[in-house]
Design an enzyme around this catalytic site. Sequence first.
Site, PDB file in Angstrom:
ATOM      1  CG  ASP A  11      34.532 -42.704 100.042  1.00  0.00           C
ATOM      2  OD1 ASP A  11      35.009 -41.563 100.201  1.00  0.00           O
ATOM      3  OD2 ASP A  11      33.764 -43.227 100.878  1.00  0.00           O
ATOM      4  CD  GLU A  71      33.329 -38.652  98.580  1.00  0.00           C
ATOM      5  OE1 GLU A  71      33.223 -38.252  99.753  1.00  0.00           O
ATOM      6  OE2 GLU A  71      32.623 -39.551  98.085  1.00  0.00           O
ATOM      7  CG  ASP A 144      32.848 -46.224 103.841  1.00  0.00           C
ATOM      8  OD1 ASP A 144      33.265 -45.083 104.051  1.00  0.00           O
ATOM      9  OD2 ASP A 144      32.240 -46.900 104.695  1.00  0.00           O
TER      10      ASP A 144
END
Length: 184
Positions: A11, A71, A144
């Site tokens: 991420d 992502e 996260d």
Amino acid sequence: MATERIILGIDPGTTIMGFGVIEIVNKKMKFVQLNELMLKKYDDHYTKLKMIFERTIELIDTYHPDEIAIEAPFFGKNVQSMLKLGRAQGVAMAAGLSREIPITEYLPKKIKMAITGNGNASKEQVAKMLQQMLKIKELPKNLDSTDGLAAAVCHFYNSGKPDIGASYTGWDAFVKKNEKRVKK
């Protein structure tokens, strides 16, 4: 014969980069690691990008992933934030591509849908579902890292299915798939 592979999920972010690692053995997921790179302490954006690249290379050298799931940035109203996030994603991708590891991007909604069945799920809902699925004892304070782990799990669920997002096997493949965008 056991088939094994390791998936690194990332991420990307310029404040916190989250990541998670899963191992697949005989089509079963096993939790390996989740953590985050804290970038708040660095004022200079270029230093942050350098840290993202170095940490991604370190993760690759430590876990030897067969694939990377990342992502994709979501589109917001703040153009400067989008640029910074896109750069962070690009640097993480460049680290993987430099080691010739196939990379697949997933939109946040697709990741949430794969984990919870709801493309509008909250970070907390995604984290709780991952905790149950992978038997994670304690969730981190910042989510996260669970977002990075969710990208890896989403990739596992979507492996072998068509239309899984943008996928690159190396620099040549990346350039070939994106040259039309560049020429416009």
